[in-house]
Design a protein around this motif. Structure first.
Motif, PDB file in Angstrom:
ATOM      1  N   HIS A 256     -35.675 -56.589  20.026  1.00 18.16           N
ATOM      2  CA  HIS A 256     -35.474 -57.699  20.950  1.00 18.16           C
ATOM      3  C   HIS A 256     -36.700 -57.891  21.822  1.00 18.16           C
ATOM      4  O   HIS A 256     -37.245 -56.926  22.374  1.00 18.16           O
ATOM      5  N   GLU A 258     -38.905 -58.711  24.959  1.00 13.79           N
ATOM      6  CA  GLU A 258     -38.741 -58.532  26.403  1.00 13.79           C
ATOM      7  C   GLU A 258     -38.644 -59.870  27.123  1.00 13.79           C
ATOM      8  O   GLU A 258     -37.953 -59.997  28.144  1.00 13.79           O
ATOM      9  N   LEU A 259     -39.315 -60.910  26.574  1.00  8.01           N
ATOM     10  CA  LEU A 259     -39.373 -62.215  27.237  1.00  8.01           C
ATOM     11  C   LEU A 259     -38.463 -63.237  26.576  1.00  8.01           C
ATOM     12  O   LEU A 259     -38.655 -64.445  26.772  1.00  8.01           O
ATOM     13  N   ASP A 260     -37.487 -62.799  25.824  1.00 10.11           N
ATOM     14  CA  ASP A 260     -36.561 -63.715  25.154  1.00 10.11           C
ATOM     15  C   ASP A 260     -35.757 -64.474  26.213  1.00 10.11           C
ATOM     16  O   ASP A 260     -35.015 -63.869  26.990  1.00 10.11           O
ATOM     17  N   PRO A 265     -32.451 -60.119  27.054  1.00  6.41           N
ATOM     18  CA  PRO A 265     -32.367 -58.702  26.706  1.00  6.41           C
ATOM     19  C   PRO A 265     -31.173 -58.005  27.351  1.00  6.41           C
ATOM     20  O   PRO A 265     -30.543 -57.135  26.744  1.00  6.41           O
ATOM     21  N   SER A 266     -30.846 -58.396  28.575  1.00  4.58           N
ATOM     22  CA  SER A 266     -29.708 -57.776  29.251  1.00  4.58           C
ATOM     23  C   SER A 266     -28.387 -58.094  28.559  1.00  4.58           C
ATOM     24  O   SER A 266     -27.422 -57.327  28.660  1.00  4.58           O
ATOM     25  N   TYR A 269     -28.673 -55.895  25.081  1.00  3.45           N
ATOM     26  CA  TYR A 269     -28.612 -54.451  25.302  1.00  3.45           C
ATOM     27  C   TYR A 269     -27.155 -54.018  25.480  1.00  3.45           C
ATOM     28  O   TYR A 269     -26.385 -54.647  26.195  1.00  3.45           O
ATOM     29  N   ARG A 282     -34.899 -51.294  20.263  1.00  4.98           N
ATOM     30  CA  ARG A 282     -36.319 -51.354  20.609  1.00  4.98           C
ATOM     31  C   ARG A 282     -36.589 -52.685  21.293  1.00  4.98           C
ATOM     32  O   ARG A 282     -36.326 -53.749  20.726  1.00  4.98           O
ATOM     33  N   GLU A 283     -37.132 -52.618  22.509  1.00  5.96           N
ATOM     34  CA  GLU A 283     -37.527 -53.823  23.223  1.00  5.96           C
ATOM     35  C   GLU A 283     -39.027 -54.017  23.042  1.00  5.96           C
ATOM     36  O   GLU A 283     -39.802 -53.076  23.214  1.00  5.96           O
ATOM     37  N   PRO A 285     -42.464 -55.497  24.166  1.00  4.02           N
ATOM     38  CA  PRO A 285     -43.115 -56.032  25.370  1.00  4.02           C
ATOM     39  C   PRO A 285     -43.891 -57.323  25.087  1.00  4.02           C
ATOM     40  O   PRO A 285     -44.595 -57.431  24.074  1.00  4.02           O
TER      41      PRO A 285
END
Length: 316
Positions: A256, A258-260, A265-266, A269, A282-283, A285
């Motif tokens: 996923h 980080e800036l989606d 992401p929250s 997750y 895996r996030e 960056p």
């Protein structure tokens, strides 16, 4: 190629050349166009909105070179696949892809899905577990986690575009008008800043805008979103949500950005709570909603390593 009457592209416009071949395979009562390359264990690459098989152009060639039979279909309603008037609910769409695995002569596959293809991957793994050997999900929460995420005002704002898609016929006209550009608008909003400044991004926007103008393709794309929204309080949607509580046994990797800004992401997750098998989050960056195009080598390596690792890790 374009249609003879209105100048709009026809389905042959997505049969783009490259180190792959094109064919149409009958599965679950529909004809699904696929681009495929390589020989070996089967890997299915499932695209999202507003894309088609071409989103996996980098992974098709690279995974084939790594010893896999790689197949990227146009999902029902997209690209050069059939565009029937109905069947755009997730149980039917997942049955399409499970049937495609069998039509390709295999019992199971490594399923890699992005966006709506990710929802299909989660759904296949729960409803057709014998068809999924391993699962890789990009930029999409588990369906039950996505539903729960709508209680967060930030995710509701991020998903507000879906409300525009509920109006009959208007979104289709928006997607097919030559003087409007909702595809570019959404992609610009969702993409990571680095990729959005490249010529590759501009080419991708042109490809997806053109594919959206294939007759009936816009209708199919909207029907995915309409079912997802309207089924929330209907018996079929509630039944689907209950079925998706089934634990997923396939080893699952979730990637996923980080800036989606489409699926936060929250929101994504925590999807691992629905996975009983090995699971890894895996996030990425600096990456937005389109990892397979923004950082294709990173995604290809992650998929390859996940498929070849005999004992995947299990952290959540």
């Amino acid at each position: 190629m374009t249609g003879p009457a209105d100048g709009r592209p026809d389905a042959t416009s997505v049969l783009l050349p490259g180190p792959w071949t094109h064919r149409t395979i009958s599965a679950n009562g529909v004809g699904l166009h696929v681009a495929e390359a390589g020989t070996g264990p089967l890997v299915l690459l499932l695209h999202g909105f507003p894309q088609f098989w071409w989103t996996w152009r980098s992974q098709l060639a690279a995974l084939a070179d790594s010893g896999f039979h790689v197949v990227a279909p146009d999902l029902r309603g997209y690209g050069a696949s059939d565009k029937p008037p109905r069947g755009y609910d997730l149980p039917t769409l997942s049955a399409d892809v499970a049937a495609l695995v069998r039509a390709l002569g295999e019992q199971d596959a490594v399923v890699v899905g992005h966006d709506w293809g990710g929802l299909l991957g989660w759904t296949m793994a729960a409803l057709h577990p014998r068809s999924v050997r391993r699962l890789v999900v990009l930029s999409m929460a588990h369906p039950r986690r996505l539903r729960a995420g709508m209680t967060d005002p930030r995710q509701r704002r991020a998903s507000a575009y879906v409300l525009r898609f509920q109006v009959p016929r208007l979104p289709e006209r928006m997607l097919t008008r030559a003087d409007d550009d909702p595809v570019a608008d959404l992609m610009q909003r969702w993409a990571g800043p680095e990729w959005a400044r490249t010529t590759d991004f501009a080419e991708a926007v042109d490809r997806y805008r053109s594919a959206s103008r294939i007759p009936q393709a816009a209708y199919g794309a909207m029907e995915y979103h309409r079912w997802a929204a309207r089924s929330q309080l209907r018996p079929d949607g509630l039944r689907y949500s209950r079925r998706m509580a089934a634990p997923i046994t396939a080893p699952t990797l979730q990637l996923h950005g980080e800036l989606d800004t489409c699926v936060l992401p929250s929101t994504a997750y925590g999807s691992g709570r629905y996975v009983a098998g090995a699971y890894e989050w895996r996030e990425l960056p600096g990456i937005g909603h389109f990892p397979q195009e923004e950082v294709p080598d990173t995604v290809t390596s992650a998929i390859t390593d996940w498929m070849k690792d005999p004992v995947p890790p299990t952290p959540r």
